[in-house]
Design an enzyme around this catalytic site. Structure first.
Site, PDB file in Angstrom:
ATOM      1  CG  ASP A 271      -1.520   2.209   6.718  1.00 37.24           C
ATOM      2  OD1 ASP A 271      -1.733   3.276   7.319  1.00 37.24           O
ATOM      3  OD2 ASP A 271      -1.698   2.082   5.496  1.00 37.24           O
TER       4      ASP A 271
ATOM      5  CG  ASP B 205      -1.591   1.284   1.494  1.00 38.85           C
ATOM      6  OD1 ASP B 205      -2.285   1.749   0.592  1.00 38.85           O
ATOM      7  OD2 ASP B 205      -1.404   1.847   2.593  1.00 38.85           O
TER       8      ASP B 205
ATOM      9  CG  ASP C  47      -4.215  -0.982   3.032  1.00 42.88           C
ATOM     10  OD1 ASP C  47      -4.420  -0.799   1.822  1.00 42.88           O
ATOM     11  OD2 ASP C  47      -3.603  -0.163   3.751  1.00 42.88           O
TER      12      ASP C  47
END
Length: 628
Positions: free
Chosen positions: A512, A334, A516
């Protein structure tokens, strides 16, 4: 025989730890009785004297394994411990009481060592919890202080941490500046500077300055508590390789019993071997063919790796996860909060209309002061850092999706976001509809991002992937800065899941945020950033990086692969020893003491070999590990 480990074991530490464990005490008593019997035998004492000593050795060293083996047999499971006890008793029945007692002593000693390394894992978890102090100095709103128990601290309260004291809770610095030694919790070898706005962790040691810390997590949810809980939980799990070995163990043990009976009976039928000769050969066969070393080959390396990773701030939730991480072929990141800090910072202020950059920043900070938007907080923080005066604003109003506006003095000041093709964000500052300046903010890359991506590219066989909901232009610039090969931008959470499932190979996702979490679950392995990660991401991930250090990702992959190599090496050692000793026994005459030493020696060897992964060098060395 199974076991777990927690740190490198020095002889002195074994002795200190062992004295607390009954298995070690009984092993020492058995050894003492064996030596007494041997001394009496060498001194030509009456036979009943040294037989008594040897039989007492049998009782002290073999009672617990025999009881455990019989309990397993009652549940229709054949335990390898029982095979060893049967072999020792059979040896005594044909007058080989010395050899049987030697088997009992070495068997009890190897079992005691196994218990010791298991206890050392438990001790390491306890030591983590002991890092957190029991008391802290609570500072009330009126400035008065009092000492309270750390477990009673509540989120939002302020604690005073004096020089040299341990921090009593996970929190953020609200006053003061100091250096904090975090090595015991995060593995950082050098104390880190901490000032207003910086995070501090429970159990870390304050340096020369005084800090006032706002509590952000209760004691039960601190990084230390989570590390201890997850390491303890992981120690109770079993990896697929271990589960396979345990399934095979039952069939193998039964096969050993059947083969032992054949070794006993065939020589008496086909040759002129006596019963005692055939029984001795069968006893030796049962000992050397037992799979003790094979059973111990897998879990000690994996559990030692879990403990080592936990000591370096990475929480691996199970042995199965530790084993799976090493199979990673694709790593997907991410962007916001993972590759980047997740917090915008002011990097440039430009001014027009005869104003200075500081004046523009002060105006923007004044009108942004009541705002809760991350951009507004970053602007206020930048103005504060420069020592600028943040005035009062009237008529504050948020402009959803655009910015904020308000009256400063007798002027209307508006701060609005401007479209930009770059990775940064630019806001315009206008006074009475006249633009007087621009402020550029960026979400900075983590310092270790570029190097971590480079190392991951060396470890994996497929390109590193970026999965982000941000714009294509922003994602492309971040990918260029970090060296990431494949970019998927403007993704919704469900799009990230589809991208993960469409990727070939063993996929490891690092993220995080709440958005996600679905991708972390869809991946073969999910790793969450623990310090600022969302609760959902932390709960759904297979592993957690407690200090948000991306360098831990390639280090963990390398450590897992190192553990795999140790497992393979252990299995090779165990299999080679079994094959060599069985061949020797069937083709020639293998002395019983040598059979005992070879079998139990290989068992101890694989256990201690796995414990080597507890060394600090195993973590640092894994950073340079190549793909396997």
């Amino acid at each position: 025989m199974t076991g777990s480990t927690s740190r490198t074991i020095a002889p002195a530490s074994i002795f200190r730890t062992g004295l607390r464990l009954p298995e070690v005490r009984w092993a020492l008593v058995a050894l003492a009785l064996f030596l007494l019997g041997w001394a009496l035998q060498l001194a030509d004492a009456p036979e009943w004297c040294w037989w008594t000593a040897y039989l007492a050795c049998y009782a002290t060293g073999g009672w617990d394994p025999a009881r455990a083996g019989l309990a397993e047999l009652a549940d229709r499971r054949l335990d390898v411990d029982l095979l060893m006890i049967v072999a020792a008793v059979a040896a005594a029945s044909i007058g080989q009481v010395f050899d049987g007692a030697l088997l009992i002593v070495i068997f009890a000693t190897s079992g005691a060592l196994e218990v010791v390394v298991t206890q050392r894992t438990a001790d390491s978890v306890t030591a983590l919890l002991d890092l957190a102090p029991e008391q802290a100095t609570l500072r009330a709103t009126d400035g008065t202080t009092r000492v309270v128990n750390c477990r009673d601290l509540e989120v939002g309260e302020h604690i005073l941490v004096r020089p040299g004291e341990r921090v009593g809770a996970d929190g953020v610095v609200v006053e003061g500046r100091s250096e904090v030694d975090q090595q015991a919790v995060t593995g950082e070898s050098i104390p880190v500077s901490r000032a207003v706005g910086d995070d501090v962790l429970s159990g870390t040691v304050n340096g020369t300055g005084a800090l006032v810390v706002e509590v952000r997590r209760p004691a039960s949810e601190s990084v230390i508590a989570r590390i201890a809980a997850l390491v303890a939980e992981a120690s109770e799990t079993k990896a697929p390789t271990q589960l396979f070995i345990e399934k095979v163990e039952q069939a193998y043990s039964v096969t050993v019993v059947i083969a032992t009976l054949l070794v006993l009976g065939v020589p008496m039928v086909l040759s002129d071997s006596t019963f005692d000769e055939a029984l001795l050969r069968a006893i030796v066969f049962m000992i050397v063919a037992s799979p003790c070393a094979v059973v111990l080959s897998t879990m000690p390396p994996l559990l030692a790796s879990i403990a080592n990773a936990g000591r370096n701030g990475v929480l691996v939730k199970s042995a199965a996860v530790m084993e799976a991480v090493g199979r990673t072929t694709v790593v997907a990141f991410d962007k916001t909060g993972t590759l980047t800090e997740g917090r915008p910072e002011v990097v440039d202020v430009s001014a027009a209309d005869d104003r200075t950059p500081d004046e523009v920043l002060a105006l923007a900070a004044t009108v942004e002061h009541p705002s809760e938007h991350p951009l507004g907080r970053a602007i206020v923080a930048a103005a504060t850092a420069r020592g600028l005066e943040v005035g009062a604003v009237e008529g504050f109003r948020a402009l959803p999706g655009l910015g904020v506006t308000g009256i400063v003095g007798d002027q209307r000041v508006t701060v609005e976001r401007a479209d930009t093709p770059t990775a940064g964000t630019v806001v315009g500052v206008a006074v009475d509809d006249l633009v007087v300046g621009r402020i550029e903010l960026v979400d900075r890359l983590r310092d270790e991002a570029v190097e971590s991506v480079r190392r991951i590219r060396e470890l994996t066989t497929e390109p590193v992937v970026l999965l982000t909901g941000d714009r294509h232009s922003v994602a492309a610039e971040v990918a260029e800065q970090t060296g990431i090969d494949a970019v998927h931008a403007e993704l919704m959470p469900e799009d990230k899941v589809r991208a993960v499932r469409a990727t070939r190979g063993h996929v490891l996702v690092v993220g995080d945020g709440i958005n996600d979490a679905p991708a972390l679950v869809a991946a073969d392995t999910g790793i969450a950033m623990g310090r600022r990660g969302s609760d959902l991401a932390v709960q759904t991930a297979d592993a957690i990086i407690a200090r948000d250090d991306l360098a831990a990702v390639p280090a963990l992959i390398g450590l897992s692969r190192l553990a795999h190599r140790y497992v393979v090496a252990n299995l090779c050692i165990a299999a080679t020893m079994i094959i060599a000793l069985v061949t020797w026994d069937l083709a020639g005459t293998l002395p019983l003491p040598l059979a005992v030493a070879g079998h139990e020696g290989s068992t101890v060897l694989v256990a201690l070999n796995g414990a080597r992964l507890l060394r600090r060098s195993a973590w640092s060395g894994s950073r340079g590990a190549q793909s396997t």
